[in-house]
Design a protein around this motif. Structure first.
Motif, mmCIF file in Angstrom:
data_model
loop_
_atom_site.group_PDB
_atom_site.id
_atom_site.type_symbol
_atom_site.label_atom_id
_atom_site.label_comp_id
_atom_site.label_asym_id
_atom_site.label_seq_id
_atom_site.Cartn_x
_atom_site.Cartn_y
_atom_site.Cartn_z
ATOM 1 N N TRP A 160 -16.737 32.726 24.826
ATOM 2 C CA TRP A 160 -16.855 33.749 25.870
ATOM 3 C C TRP A 160 -18.158 34.512 25.732
ATOM 4 N N PHE A 161 -18.477 35.216 26.778
ATOM 5 C CA PHE A 161 -19.627 36.108 26.836
ATOM 6 C C PHE A 161 -19.284 37.211 27.831
ATOM 7 N N PRO A 162 -19.679 38.446 27.576
ATOM 8 C CA PRO A 162 -20.403 38.983 26.440
ATOM 9 C C PRO A 162 -19.591 38.935 25.136
ATOM 10 N N GLU A 163 -20.259 39.141 24.032
ATOM 11 C CA GLU A 163 -19.623 39.050 22.717
ATOM 12 C C GLU A 163 -18.917 40.369 22.372
ATOM 13 N N VAL A 164 -17.761 40.541 22.972
ATOM 14 C CA VAL A 164 -16.959 41.747 22.747
ATOM 15 C C VAL A 164 -16.247 41.612 21.394
ATOM 16 N N PRO A 165 -16.487 42.491 20.434
ATOM 17 C CA PRO A 165 -15.905 42.333 19.098
ATOM 18 C C PRO A 165 -14.384 42.276 19.099
ATOM 19 N N GLU A 166 -13.748 43.005 20.019
ATOM 20 C CA GLU A 166 -12.289 43.011 20.059
ATOM 21 C C GLU A 166 -11.706 41.633 20.385
ATOM 22 N N LEU A 167 -12.464 40.788 21.087
ATOM 23 C CA LEU A 167 -11.958 39.454 21.384
ATOM 24 C C LEU A 167 -11.981 38.567 20.149
ATOM 25 N N ASP A 168 -12.984 38.746 19.292
ATOM 26 C CA ASP A 168 -12.964 38.036 18.007
ATOM 27 C C ASP A 168 -11.761 38.484 17.180
ATOM 28 N N GLU A 169 -11.488 39.773 17.223
ATOM 29 C CA GLU A 169 -10.342 40.329 16.502
ATOM 30 C C GLU A 169 -9.042 39.763 17.072
ATOM 31 N N TRP A 170 -8.959 39.683 18.408
ATOM 32 C CA TRP A 170 -7.781 39.101 19.064
ATOM 33 C C TRP A 170 -7.533 37.678 18.599
ATOM 34 N N ARG A 171 -8.568 36.857 18.598
ATOM 35 C CA ARG A 171 -8.383 35.447 18.229
ATOM 36 C C ARG A 171 -7.926 35.319 16.775
ATOM 37 N N ARG A 232 5.595 43.958 24.120
ATOM 38 C CA ARG A 232 6.539 44.137 23.026
ATOM 39 C C ARG A 232 6.673 42.912 22.135
ATOM 40 N N VAL A 233 6.795 41.721 22.740
ATOM 41 C CA VAL A 233 7.073 40.521 21.962
ATOM 42 C C VAL A 233 5.944 40.224 20.984
ATOM 43 N N PHE A 234 4.707 40.213 21.476
ATOM 44 C CA PHE A 234 3.597 39.932 20.570
ATOM 45 C C PHE A 234 3.413 41.066 19.575
ATOM 46 N N ALA A 235 3.607 42.302 20.008
ATOM 47 C CA ALA A 235 3.432 43.445 19.107
ATOM 48 C C ALA A 235 4.392 43.378 17.927
ATOM 49 N N GLU A 236 5.633 42.960 18.181
ATOM 50 C CA GLU A 236 6.607 42.854 17.098
ATOM 51 C C GLU A 236 6.182 41.812 16.072
ATOM 52 N N GLN A 237 5.654 40.701 16.551
ATOM 53 C CA GLN A 237 5.213 39.657 15.630
ATOM 54 C C GLN A 237 3.949 40.077 14.888
ATOM 55 N N ALA A 238 3.018 40.691 15.602
ATOM 56 C CA ALA A 238 1.771 41.125 14.967
ATOM 57 C C ALA A 238 2.037 42.165 13.890
ATOM 58 N N ALA A 239 3.050 43.004 14.101
ATOM 59 C CA ALA A 239 3.385 44.032 13.110
ATOM 60 C C ALA A 239 3.757 43.407 11.773
ATOM 61 N N GLU A 240 4.340 42.203 11.809
ATOM 62 C CA GLU A 240 4.694 41.515 10.571
ATOM 63 C C GLU A 240 3.460 41.107 9.772
ATOM 64 N N HIS A 241 2.302 41.129 10.435
ATOM 65 C CA HIS A 241 1.036 40.784 9.787
ATOM 66 C C HIS A 241 0.176 42.028 9.578
ATOM 67 N N GLY A 242 0.781 43.201 9.675
ATOM 68 C CA GLY A 242 0.070 44.442 9.408
ATOM 69 C C GLY A 242 -0.754 44.962 10.565
ATOM 70 N N VAL A 243 -0.523 44.461 11.768
ATOM 71 C CA VAL A 243 -1.277 44.906 12.933
ATOM 72 C C VAL A 243 -0.462 45.961 13.666
ATOM 73 N N ASP A 244 -1.042 47.134 13.872
ATOM 74 C CA ASP A 244 -0.283 48.211 14.506
ATOM 75 C C ASP A 244 -0.610 48.325 15.990
ATOM 76 N N ALA A 245 0.131 49.195 16.669
ATOM 77 C CA ALA A 245 -0.008 49.353 18.118
ATOM 78 C C ALA A 245 -1.390 49.858 18.496
ATOM 79 N N GLU A 246 -1.974 50.713 17.662
ATOM 80 C CA GLU A 246 -3.303 51.236 17.958
ATOM 81 C C GLU A 246 -4.347 50.116 17.967
ATOM 82 N N GLN A 247 -4.219 49.200 17.013
ATOM 83 C CA GLN A 247 -5.148 48.075 16.959
ATOM 84 C C GLN A 247 -4.992 47.178 18.184
ATOM 85 N N LEU A 248 -3.746 46.904 18.590
ATOM 86 C CA LEU A 248 -3.519 46.083 19.768
ATOM 87 C C LEU A 248 -4.013 46.780 21.038
#
Length: 280
Positions: A160-171, A232-248
């Motif tokens: 993708w372009f532009p190189e948005v850092p949050e998209l690298d974080e998402w992947r 909600r669904v992805f947030a619940e799974q991401a939380a198991e990997h230490g990712v919080d709602a603020e990060q999402l």
């Protein structure tokens, strides 16, 4: 495809569907057509064929295939009820009274050997816990001389372009969550190996790309992704990997920011597998 995240056991595979079947996901899947999602398969289809569409979702691809092979029979399957209801609604909207939508797991298909001329799966193998068994089952229910087809995205190959850092974080987060569920997000590049392990010999491999490169499509793609990954669904799974709602939420903002960039561009690379079964 797979059962929704957080639902526990779903038959043999006990999968978790990383993206869930929330409205944003089903709405995105509902824009898919046979032409946009399985063009590589269309040249081998003929009227009168019997087709099994694995992981049919809201049914738009399934119903397109039904139009191509009419008066043949088409069956779409999902292991949970939610997407099937959407698929049946779409069939009613189109006036299709012959295509069937049933609940079934690709790792243990409830169909007899040699039941279908074509067994197709779009964006399915990347989500199941055992893609080799899935392909083996797909081949089992496909008749001699029939076709097994699969198309899957490859997250590591997305660009993708532009190189948005949050998209690298998402992947990075998505790949961690998917693999934590026993799935493989970089499925496209693995189709050849999975096919070989499943005993498929006469195999054709190709690639294709979804490209978003105009204001309207980039806005839709970015908004769709933002809604999926703050849900909600992805947030619940991401939380198991230490990712919080603020990060999402920050990642969601990154998707929104990318979607409105005047030079936004996104490419989703897919691997495609088309295997013909031996006649005997």
């Amino acid at each position: 495809m797979t059962s929704p995240a957080g639902s526990g056991s779903a038959g043999k595979g006990q999968h978790r569907y990383t993206q869930g079947h929330e409205p944003a996901t089903l709405a995105s899947h509902g824009r898919r057509t046979a032409q946009s999602s399985c063009a590589y398969l269309l040249p081998v289809l003929e009227p009168g064929m019997r087709v099994l569409d694995v992981g049919c979702g809201p049914g738009t691809i399934t119903l397109d295939l039904a139009e191509v092979v009419a008066p043949g029979e088409v069956v779409g399957i999902e292991p949970v009820a939610g997407p099937l209801a959407a698929a049946r609604d779409e069939a009613a909207r189109r006036g299709d009274t012959t295509t069937r939508f049933e609940q079934a797991d690709v790792l243990a298909l409830p169909h007899d050997d040699d039941s279908f001329d074509v067994v197709h799966a779009h964006q399915v193998l990347q989500h199941v816990t055992d893609p080799v068994t899935a392909l083996t089952e797909m081949a089992r229910v496909c008749r001699p001389g029939g076709w097994v087809a699969a198309r899957d995205a490859d997250y590591a190959a997305m660009a993708w372009f532009p190189e948005v850092p949050e998209l690298d974080e998402w992947r990075s987060i998505y790949r961690d969550v998917a693999r934590g569920n026993g799935a493989e997000p970089d499925a496209g590049r693995r189709l050849r190996g999975w096919a070989r392990a499943a005993g498929l010999a006469d195999v054709r491999l190709s690639t294709s790309v979804w490209t978003y490169a105009d204001d309207r499509s980039c806005r839709w793609w970015g908004e769709s992704q933002a809604e999926r990954y703050v849900g909600r669904v992805f947030a619940e799974q991401a939380a198991e990997h230490g990712v919080d709602a603020e990060q999402l939420a920050r990642i969601g903002d990154g998707w929104w920011r990318w979607s409105t960039a005047p030079d936004a561009w996104f490419a989703v690379v897919h691997g495609e597998l088309l295997a013909r079964l031996p006649l005997g």
